[in-house]
Design a protein around this motif. Structure first.
Motif, short mmCIF file in Angstrom:
data_model
loop_
_atom_site.label_atom_id
_atom_site.label_comp_id
_atom_site.label_asym_id
_atom_site.label_seq_id
_atom_site.Cartn_x
_atom_site.Cartn_y
_atom_site.Cartn_z
N GLN A 188 0.82 -1.20 0.00
CA GLN A 188 0.00 0.00 0.00
C GLN A 188 0.86 1.26 0.00
OE1 GLN A 188 -3.18 -0.10 -0.48
NE2 GLN A 188 -3.24 2.14 -0.52
N ARG A 191 2.26 1.75 -3.44
CA ARG A 191 1.23 2.23 -4.37
C ARG A 191 0.95 3.71 -4.17
NH1 ARG A 191 -3.27 -2.62 -3.92
NH2 ARG A 191 -2.24 -4.12 -5.29
N SER A 194 3.96 5.82 -5.33
CA SER A 194 4.10 5.89 -6.79
C SER A 194 2.96 6.69 -7.40
CB SER A 194 4.14 4.48 -7.39
OG SER A 194 2.95 3.79 -7.10
N ASP A 198 3.34 9.88 -9.66
CA ASP A 198 2.69 10.04 -10.97
C ASP A 198 2.24 11.49 -11.16
OD1 ASP A 198 3.00 7.40 -11.57
OD2 ASP A 198 1.00 6.80 -10.90
N PRO B 6 -7.74 4.49 0.12
CA PRO B 6 -6.90 3.95 -0.96
C PRO B 6 -7.65 3.81 -2.27
CG PRO B 6 -7.51 2.22 0.58
CD PRO B 6 -7.99 3.51 1.17
N ALA B 14 -3.72 5.69 -14.71
CA ALA B 14 -2.49 5.60 -13.94
C ALA B 14 -1.37 6.37 -14.63
CB ALA B 14 -2.08 4.15 -13.76
N GLY B 15 -0.47 6.90 -13.81
CA GLY B 15 0.62 7.71 -14.35
C GLY B 15 1.87 6.91 -14.67
N VAL B 17 5.00 6.75 -13.33
CA VAL B 17 5.84 6.07 -12.33
C VAL B 17 5.23 4.73 -11.92
CG1 VAL B 17 6.86 6.27 -10.04
CG2 VAL B 17 6.71 8.28 -11.50
N SER B 18 3.94 4.72 -11.66
CA SER B 18 3.28 3.46 -11.27
C SER B 18 3.41 2.43 -12.38
CB SER B 18 1.80 3.71 -10.97
OG SER B 18 1.66 4.56 -9.86
N PHE B 21 6.99 1.05 -12.56
CA PHE B 21 7.26 0.03 -11.53
C PHE B 21 6.60 -1.30 -11.89
CE2 PHE B 21 8.05 3.31 -7.94
CZ PHE B 21 9.39 3.37 -8.29
N TRP B 89 -0.80 -6.01 -10.84
CA TRP B 89 -1.52 -6.40 -9.63
C TRP B 89 -0.80 -5.86 -8.39
CZ3 TRP B 89 0.25 -10.13 -5.93
CH2 TRP B 89 -0.67 -10.41 -4.93
N MET B 90 0.51 -5.96 -8.39
CA MET B 90 1.27 -5.45 -7.25
C MET B 90 1.09 -3.94 -7.10
SD MET B 90 2.92 -7.74 -5.48
CE MET B 90 4.23 -6.80 -4.71
N MET B 91 1.05 -3.26 -8.22
CA MET B 91 0.97 -1.80 -8.17
C MET B 91 -0.47 -1.30 -8.15
SD MET B 91 4.00 -0.88 -7.87
CE MET B 91 3.63 0.86 -7.89
N GLY B 92 -1.43 -2.22 -8.16
CA GLY B 92 -2.83 -1.81 -8.09
C GLY B 92 -3.30 -1.16 -9.38
N VAL B 148 -5.69 1.90 -15.61
CA VAL B 148 -6.30 2.69 -14.53
C VAL B 148 -5.87 2.15 -13.16
CG1 VAL B 148 -8.31 3.31 -15.90
CG2 VAL B 148 -8.36 1.23 -14.53
N TYR B 149 -5.98 3.00 -12.17
CA TYR B 149 -5.77 2.53 -10.80
C TYR B 149 -6.95 1.64 -10.41
CZ TYR B 149 -2.46 6.46 -10.43
OH TYR B 149 -1.42 7.33 -10.61
N TYR B 151 -7.40 -0.60 -6.90
CA TYR B 151 -6.82 -1.23 -5.71
C TYR B 151 -7.69 -2.37 -5.18
CZ TYR B 151 -3.68 2.77 -5.65
OH TYR B 151 -2.74 3.70 -5.98
#
Lengths: 228, 170
Positions: A188, A191, A194, A198, B6, B14-15, B17-18, B21, B89-92, B148-149, B151
């Motif tokens: 979390q 996330r 990051s 962004d 969250p 999503a941007g 950087v995400s 990663f 999945w890890m980064m949501g 997209v994000y 979570y």
């Protein structure tokens, strides 16, 4: 007296107690373990291993240890070579001794001394042979049982550990909670960080390109509020 | 942005950087898969050699040519089934089509091919996320997909339902 073919049926075994069980486990474990190790070792002998450079990791860091292992590996060959050279040196002595023994036996045979000695020592010799056979039968029976027991003990211990881990709800719950808690919070955190990065990255580039800032990121058109 | 809730970003694009990663994680996973596959190929090749069979082309060589397909299969399979790879999945994050669902196999294939196109000019297609108004890379434009994000842990679409509820109720 029994034979080694059917030892388990007629041999009178020691009474069962903790000591004898331990002897069984140790002797059987040693036998079972040596057999398995020998089998694996024989398999490894077929592998092609480079004398140096092919090994990686901490083993290459200590040449003294490697030299000791090499010396220990060659020890049987060294002993064998030593024995052969020793034998060659003392061979004349053996030959002379052999001739002397043959001569003494001939003299004892011709004079009747051998029959006398044999008659005197026969009862002792028979007793020794019989006792050795009895212990051999017991040992054979115990060894076979010991190997079974050692295998059983090994499997039971593994099953016990696995069973303990799988059946213990408290332990499982503890491990789950700790793992999920730590992992979940770390994920979390990554996330959120990051996602913030962004926005910062995009904001920086938008300013460089003289575009207006925006409060929220874009969304797919089908999910826009006025679309719903 | 995502201080307390969250899910506040769910459904938004999503941007860079995400996504970077997530992509890096996927590269690690794919590298592992490829390495294991290579090990198996070499092992089988050795067994074939031990059995006395001779082949004009070794299995290892054939495997090397299969690697791009293995990488493509990884991405296409995950995108079309769930919309998220292991890294995403890890980064949501989640890849969605315009209808909010995971892309079809065809769109996933186009997107995987688009990866190569995006990478071919100094990875410019990937960096395009930073300057694009909709945070879309070249391969997103090619396959008409969004990243997209999301979570949520469960099935695809939950995030969008929440997004719609939150935004239509006000």
């Amino acid at each position: 007296m029994t034979t080694s073919d059917t030892p388990a049926e007629v041999v009178e075994l020691p009474r069962r107690d903790l000591y004898s069980t331990l002897v069984r486990v140790v002797s059987g474990g040693i036998g079972e373990g040596i057999d398995r190790l020998m089998a694996v070792s024989a398999e490894l002998d077929t592998d092609e291993v480079e004398p140096s450079g092919g090994m990686v990791g901490p083993v290459t860091a200590d040449p003294t240890m490697m030299a000791m292992i090499g010396w220990a590996s060659e020890l049987p060959d060294t002993i064998r070579a030593l024995g052969e050279s020793t034998y060659r040196m003392v061979y004349p002595v053996f030959r002379v001794t052999g001739v002397a023994v043959d001569t003494a036996a001939y003299v004892a045979e011709t004079t009747g001394l051998a029959s006398f000695v044999a008659g005197v020592t026969e009862p002792f010799r028979s007793a020794v042979v019989e006792e050795r056979q009895r212990l051999t039968d017991i040992g054979t029976a115990e060894y076979l049982r010991g190997r079974k027991l050692a295998t059983f003990a090994f499997e039971q211990s593994i099953d016990g550990i696995v069973g303990l881990l799988s059946e213990s709800e408290e332990l499982g719950e503890l491990v789950r909670e700790q793992t999920l808690g730590v992992t979940g919070s770390a994920v979390q955190e990554i996330r959120e960080t990051s996602a913030a990065a962004d926005g910062l990255t995009e904001g920086l580039f938008r300013r460089l390109m003289r575009r207006p800032d925006r409060a929220v990121p874009p969304s797919p058109p089908t999910l826009a509020p006025d679309h719903g | 942005m995502a201080d307390k809730d969250p899910h506040v970003l769910d459904g938004h694009a999503a941007g860079f950087v995400s996504r970077l990663f997530a992509f890096a994680m996927d590269i690690v996973v794919v590298a592992g898969v490829v390495a294991i596959g290579g090990w198996i190929a070499v092992l089988v090749d050795n067994i074939i050699g031990q059995l006395g069979f001779t082949t004009r082309v070794s299995l290892g060589t054939i495997y090397v040519f299969c690697i791009p397909f293995i990488i493509g299969l990884y991405f296409v399979m995950f995108w079309s089934l769930t919309g998220r790879t292991i890294g995403k999945w890890m980064m949501g994050l989640r890849v969605v089509a315009l209808n909010g669902h995971p892309p079809t196999i065809w769109h996933s294939t186009v997107r995987a091919f688009g990866y190569a196109v995006s990478a071919i000019v100094f990875w410019l297609g990937f960096f395009w996320v930073i300057i694009d108004d909709n945070r879309k890379a070249w391969h997103d434009h090619m396959a008409r997909t969004w990243v997209v994000y999301d979570y949520s842990r469960r099935h695809s679409g939950e995030a969008y339902q929440r997004f719609l509820e939150d935004n239509t109720s006000t």
